[in-house]
Design a protein around this motif. Structure first.
Motif, PDB file in Angstrom:
ATOM      1  N   SER A  21       0.847  -1.193   0.000  1.00  0.00           N
ATOM      2  CA  SER A  21       0.000   0.000   0.000  1.00  0.00           C
ATOM      3  C   SER A  21       0.875   1.233   0.000  1.00  0.00           C
ATOM      4  CB  SER A  21      -0.903   0.033   1.232  1.00  0.00           C
ATOM      5  OG  SER A  21      -1.755  -1.088   1.284  1.00  0.00           O
ATOM      6  N   CYS A  22       0.397   2.277  -0.649  1.00  0.00           N
ATOM      7  CA  CYS A  22       1.087   3.569  -0.662  1.00  0.00           C
ATOM      8  C   CYS A  22       0.047   4.646  -0.409  1.00  0.00           C
ATOM      9  CB  CYS A  22       1.788   3.802  -1.984  1.00  0.00           C
ATOM     10  SG  CYS A  22       2.517   5.452  -2.132  1.00  0.00           S
ATOM     11  N   ALA A  23       0.143   5.273   0.743  1.00  0.00           N
ATOM     12  CA  ALA A  23      -0.788   6.327   1.112  1.00  0.00           C
ATOM     13  C   ALA A  23      -0.175   7.686   0.808  1.00  0.00           C
ATOM     14  CB  ALA A  23      -1.137   6.225   2.590  1.00  0.00           C
ATOM     15  N   ALA A  24      -0.903   8.491   0.068  1.00  0.00           N
ATOM     16  CA  ALA A  24      -0.426   9.824  -0.319  1.00  0.00           C
ATOM     17  C   ALA A  24      -1.132  10.891   0.494  1.00  0.00           C
ATOM     18  CB  ALA A  24      -0.663  10.055  -1.802  1.00  0.00           C
ATOM     19  N   SER A  25      -0.389  11.920   0.848  1.00  0.00           N
ATOM     20  CA  SER A  25      -0.973  13.061   1.553  1.00  0.00           C
ATOM     21  C   SER A  25      -0.256  14.329   1.121  1.00  0.00           C
ATOM     22  CB  SER A  25      -0.869  12.872   3.069  1.00  0.00           C
ATOM     23  OG  SER A  25       0.482  12.786   3.471  1.00  0.00           O
ATOM     24  N   GLY A  26      -0.864  15.463   1.441  1.00  0.00           N
ATOM     25  CA  GLY A  26      -0.276  16.748   1.049  1.00  0.00           C
ATOM     26  C   GLY A  26      -0.919  17.271  -0.217  1.00  0.00           C
ATOM     27  N   SER A  27      -0.124  17.841  -1.086  1.00  0.00           N
ATOM     28  CA  SER A  27      -0.613  18.496  -2.307  1.00  0.00           C
ATOM     29  C   SER A  27      -0.789  17.478  -3.430  1.00  0.00           C
ATOM     30  CB  SER A  27       0.360  19.592  -2.730  1.00  0.00           C
ATOM     31  OG  SER A  27       0.538  20.545  -1.696  1.00  0.00           O
ATOM     32  N   ILE A  28      -1.688  16.526  -3.209  1.00  0.00           N
ATOM     33  CA  ILE A  28      -1.823  15.422  -4.151  1.00  0.00           C
ATOM     34  C   ILE A  28      -2.403  15.872  -5.487  1.00  0.00           C
ATOM     35  CG2 ILE A  28      -1.931  13.635  -2.392  1.00  0.00           C
ATOM     36  CD1 ILE A  28      -4.949  13.703  -2.610  1.00  0.00           C
ATOM     37  N   PHE A  29      -2.995  17.060  -5.539  1.00  0.00           N
ATOM     38  CA  PHE A  29      -3.516  17.566  -6.805  1.00  0.00           C
ATOM     39  C   PHE A  29      -2.380  17.828  -7.798  1.00  0.00           C
ATOM     40  CE2 PHE A  29      -1.897  21.775  -6.144  1.00  0.00           C
ATOM     41  CZ  PHE A  29      -1.884  21.936  -4.769  1.00  0.00           C
ATOM     42  N   THR A  68      -0.853  -6.691  -9.821  1.00  0.00           N
ATOM     43  CA  THR A  68      -1.941  -5.802 -10.210  1.00  0.00           C
ATOM     44  C   THR A  68      -1.852  -4.518  -9.406  1.00  0.00           C
ATOM     45  OG1 THR A  68      -3.394  -7.678 -10.693  1.00  0.00           O
ATOM     46  CG2 THR A  68      -4.434  -5.522 -10.425  1.00  0.00           C
ATOM     47  N   ILE A  69      -1.838  -3.390 -10.120  1.00  0.00           N
ATOM     48  CA  ILE A  69      -1.844  -2.087  -9.464  1.00  0.00           C
ATOM     49  C   ILE A  69      -3.263  -1.541  -9.474  1.00  0.00           C
ATOM     50  CG2 ILE A  69      -1.281  -0.784 -11.570  1.00  0.00           C
ATOM     51  CD1 ILE A  69       0.444   1.069  -9.783  1.00  0.00           C
ATOM     52  N   SER A  70      -3.660  -0.930  -8.383  1.00  0.00           N
ATOM     53  CA  SER A  70      -5.000  -0.346  -8.292  1.00  0.00           C
ATOM     54  C   SER A  70      -4.951   0.854  -7.370  1.00  0.00           C
ATOM     55  CB  SER A  70      -6.008  -1.383  -7.783  1.00  0.00           C
ATOM     56  OG  SER A  70      -5.676  -1.804  -6.476  1.00  0.00           O
ATOM     57  N   GLY A  71      -6.004   1.667  -7.444  1.00  0.00           N
ATOM     58  CA  GLY A  71      -6.041   2.861  -6.621  1.00  0.00           C
ATOM     59  C   GLY A  71      -7.393   3.059  -5.966  1.00  0.00           C
ATOM     60  N   ASP A  72      -7.376   3.692  -4.813  1.00  0.00           N
ATOM     61  CA  ASP A  72      -8.598   4.075  -4.100  1.00  0.00           C
ATOM     62  C   ASP A  72      -8.539   5.582  -3.927  1.00  0.00           C
ATOM     63  OD1 ASP A  72     -10.586   4.676  -2.248  1.00  0.00           O
ATOM     64  OD2 ASP A  72     -10.372   2.775  -1.197  1.00  0.00           O
ATOM     65  N   ASN A  73      -9.250   6.305  -4.787  1.00  0.00           N
ATOM     66  CA  ASN A  73      -9.181   7.765  -4.758  1.00  0.00           C
ATOM     67  C   ASN A  73      -9.692   8.331  -3.434  1.00  0.00           C
ATOM     68  OD1 ASN A  73      -8.066   7.953  -7.323  1.00  0.00           O
ATOM     69  ND2 ASN A  73     -10.063   8.063  -8.313  1.00  0.00           N
ATOM     70  N   ALA A  74     -10.680   7.691  -2.853  1.00  0.00           N
ATOM     71  CA  ALA A  74     -11.238   8.185  -1.597  1.00  0.00           C
ATOM     72  C   ALA A  74     -10.215   8.135  -0.467  1.00  0.00           C
ATOM     73  CB  ALA A  74     -12.473   7.385  -1.222  1.00  0.00           C
ATOM     74  N   LYS A  75      -9.300   7.161  -0.547  1.00  0.00           N
ATOM     75  CA  LYS A  75      -8.285   7.008   0.497  1.00  0.00           C
ATOM     76  C   LYS A  75      -6.931   7.547   0.056  1.00  0.00           C
ATOM     77  CE  LYS A  75     -10.391   2.895   2.578  1.00  0.00           C
ATOM     78  NZ  LYS A  75     -10.185   1.466   2.965  1.00  0.00           N
ATOM     79  N   ASN A  76      -6.846   8.065  -1.184  1.00  0.00           N
ATOM     80  CA  ASN A  76      -5.562   8.543  -1.713  1.00  0.00           C
ATOM     81  C   ASN A  76      -4.477   7.474  -1.552  1.00  0.00           C
ATOM     82  OD1 ASN A  76      -6.638  11.093  -2.378  1.00  0.00           O
ATOM     83  ND2 ASN A  76      -6.288  11.831  -0.304  1.00  0.00           N
ATOM     84  N   THR A  77      -4.854   6.261  -1.878  1.00  0.00           N
ATOM     85  CA  THR A  77      -3.961   5.127  -1.676  1.00  0.00           C
ATOM     86  C   THR A  77      -3.872   4.296  -2.954  1.00  0.00           C
ATOM     87  OG1 THR A  77      -4.468   5.036   0.689  1.00  0.00           O
ATOM     88  CG2 THR A  77      -3.523   3.053  -0.291  1.00  0.00           C
ATOM     89  N   VAL A  78      -2.667   3.851  -3.251  1.00  0.00           N
ATOM     90  CA  VAL A  78      -2.414   2.963  -4.378  1.00  0.00           C
ATOM     91  C   VAL A  78      -1.917   1.630  -3.825  1.00  0.00           C
ATOM     92  CG1 VAL A  78      -0.979   2.575  -6.404  1.00  0.00           C
ATOM     93  CG2 VAL A  78      -1.962   4.804  -6.001  1.00  0.00           C
ATOM     94  N   TYR A  79      -2.358   0.559  -4.455  1.00  0.00           N
ATOM     95  CA  TYR A  79      -2.002  -0.773  -4.006  1.00  0.00           C
ATOM     96  C   TYR A  79      -1.233  -1.514  -5.093  1.00  0.00           C
ATOM     97  CZ  TYR A  79      -5.768   0.362  -0.761  1.00  0.00           C
ATOM     98  OH  TYR A  79      -6.556   0.981   0.167  1.00  0.00           O
ATOM     99  N   LEU A  80      -0.431  -2.462  -4.661  1.00  0.00           N
ATOM    100  CA  LEU A  80       0.212  -3.387  -5.585  1.00  0.00           C
ATOM    101  C   LEU A  80      -0.018  -4.794  -5.037  1.00  0.00           C
ATOM    102  CD1 LEU A  80       1.959  -3.613  -8.178  1.00  0.00           C
ATOM    103  CD2 LEU A  80       3.947  -3.832  -6.658  1.00  0.00           C
ATOM    104  N   GLN A  81      -0.909  -5.515  -5.701  1.00  0.00           N
ATOM    105  CA  GLN A  81      -1.153  -6.902  -5.335  1.00  0.00           C
ATOM    106  C   GLN A  81      -0.146  -7.765  -6.083  1.00  0.00           C
ATOM    107  OE1 GLN A  81      -3.430  -8.320  -3.118  1.00  0.00           O
ATOM    108  NE2 GLN A  81      -2.309 -10.220  -3.546  1.00  0.00           N
ATOM    109  N   MET A  82       0.644  -8.510  -5.335  1.00  0.00           N
ATOM    110  CA  MET A  82       1.701  -9.321  -5.929  1.00  0.00           C
ATOM    111  C   MET A  82       1.403 -10.791  -5.655  1.00  0.00           C
ATOM    112  SD  MET A  82       5.055  -7.058  -4.927  1.00  0.00           S
ATOM    113  CE  MET A  82       4.911  -7.386  -3.174  1.00  0.00           C
ATOM    114  N   ASN A  83       1.171 -11.529  -6.712  1.00  0.00           N
ATOM    115  CA  ASN A  83       0.878 -12.957  -6.609  1.00  0.00           C
ATOM    116  C   ASN A  83       1.986 -13.769  -7.271  1.00  0.00           C
ATOM    117  OD1 ASN A  83      -1.634 -12.347  -5.404  1.00  0.00           O
ATOM    118  ND2 ASN A  83      -2.621 -12.212  -7.410  1.00  0.00           N
ATOM    119  N   THR A  84       2.015 -15.034  -6.954  1.00  0.00           N
ATOM    120  CA  THR A  84       2.993 -15.968  -7.524  1.00  0.00           C
ATOM    121  C   THR A  84       4.396 -15.368  -7.446  1.00  0.00           C
ATOM    122  OG1 THR A  84       1.226 -16.491  -9.117  1.00  0.00           O
ATOM    123  CG2 THR A  84       3.313 -17.597  -9.424  1.00  0.00           C
TER     124      THR A  84
END
Length: 116
Positions: A21-29, A68-84
């Protein structure tokens, strides 16, 4: 300024899974692309995956079909699901937030170790 905080790294056996998980904060715009990069021992930092604000994704050939990379805009968080996971995925994984030709920010990194 944008602050990026990674979490979720650890030790896993080959064939296992982890989610970063990567949580972003500050001037994310000021950024419109988030990505994951990694630095393997003795190697240069390399692209793993990116996702744009519009949802477009890009992957390194070595991880296609496994990560698989994905994002949750409401949480300002990006995920990296790593399998195998493979031993060669062992690296420090860094989150990056940037705007092309503009601001560029990095997280502090999180260690992923895959044992054989």
């Amino acid at each position: 300024q944008v602050q990026l905080v990674e979490s979720g790294g650890g030790l896993v056996q080959a064939g296992g899974s982890l989610r970063l998980s990567c949580a972003a904060s500050g001037s994310i715009f000021s950024i419109n692309v988030m990505g994951w990069y990694r630095q393997r021992p003795g190697k240069q930092r390399e692209l793993v995956a990116t996702i744009s604000s519009g949802g477009s994704t890009n992957y390194a050939d070595s991880v296609k079909g496994r990560f698989t990379i994905s994002g949750d805009n409401a949480k300002n968080t990006v995920y990296l699901q790593m399998n195998t996971l493979r031993p060669e995925d062992t690296a420090v994984y860094y989150c990056r937030g940037y705007r092309p030709y503009g601001p560029n920010y990095w997280g502090q990194g999180t260690q992923v170790t895959v044992s054989s």
